[in-house]
Design a protein around this motif. Structure first.
Motif, PDB file in Angstrom:
ATOM      1  N   ASN A  93       0.986  -1.121   0.015  1.00 52.11           N
ATOM      2  CA  ASN A  93      -0.065  -0.052  -0.131  1.00 52.11           C
ATOM      3  C   ASN A  93       0.768   1.116   0.000  1.00 52.11           C
ATOM      4  O   ASN A  93       1.866   1.220   0.615  1.00 52.11           O
ATOM      5  N   GLN A 150      -6.539  10.732   0.700  1.00 55.04           N
ATOM      6  CA  GLN A 150      -7.006   9.755  -0.110  1.00 55.04           C
ATOM      7  C   GLN A 150      -6.786   8.591   0.483  1.00 55.04           C
ATOM      8  O   GLN A 150      -5.693   7.948   1.042  1.00 55.04           O
ATOM      9  N   ASP A 151      -7.723   7.376  -0.095  1.00 58.31           N
ATOM     10  CA  ASP A 151      -7.282   6.013   0.236  1.00 58.31           C
ATOM     11  C   ASP A 151      -5.993   5.595  -0.304  1.00 58.31           C
ATOM     12  O   ASP A 151      -5.359   6.220  -1.310  1.00 58.31           O
TER      13      ASP A 151
END
Length: 184
Positions: free
Chosen positions: A156, A162-163
């Protein structure tokens, strides 16, 4: 009343000024909103670009590797590959990627030509490594997984408010040798 005395009444001026204020508030709101959206898009784009850079770096290194090694220890991982260079004579190189969860997660890379042993770095050694990115975290148990038949990269990347941007890729080496020296 003469033409010199004609003009706007106080009421007309107040109506026009009120209308101008409403228009300016709407335009200002749109401008502020677009600045926020631009910031979000930029942070997501930067995280996506970083994911592509990391993914491409690992894919090229592993795909051309004659040997792959993966080491895990206390929130850190070291992926090392040995590759042959092009030319009239074969020149071996070693390339490594080092992930550490310290300081929000960072990913580094290092290459040695001619091939020489690359060990997992300690904090002082990281100055000789190239930092690929920060804000890297795992999507599961580890950033790198698998060995010999294929390497999976799952991470990730922080994208501001934001995501997170999720990167998942798998790469298979074209050929593998069983000899460990000199990279490992």
């Amino acid at each position: 009343m003469t033409d010199a005395e004609s003009g706007f009444t106080l009421i007309e001026l107040l109506v026009y000024m009120s209308f101008a204020v409403v228009v300016l508030v709407i335009i200002g709101g749109m401008l502020i909103s677009s600045v926020g959206i631009e910031r979000d898009v930029r942070s997501t784009t930067e995280a996506t670009d970083l994911g592509q850079l990391i993914s491409r770096s690992v894919q090229v290194g592993v795909r051309n590797a004659s040997q792959v090694s993966l080491q895990n220890s206390d929130g850190a991982q070291l992926l090392v590959v040995r590759t042959a260079g092009r030319g009239a004579t074969v020149v071996w190189s070693c390339q490594a990627w080092f992930y550490t969860s310290d300081s929000g997660g960072s990913l580094y890379t290092k290459r040695t030509t001619p091939a020489s042993h690359i060990a997992a770095p300690v904090s002082a050694d990281l100055d000789s490594w190239i930092k690929l990115g920060v804000g890297v975290s795992t999507t599961g148990a580890a950033v790198f997984a698998g060995v010999n038949d294929r390497i999976t990269v799952a991470l990730n990347l922080a994208a501001g408010a934001q995501d997170d941007v999720v990167v998942n890729t798998t790469v298979t080496p074209r050929t593998l040798a069983t000899v460990g020296a000199p990279c490992l």
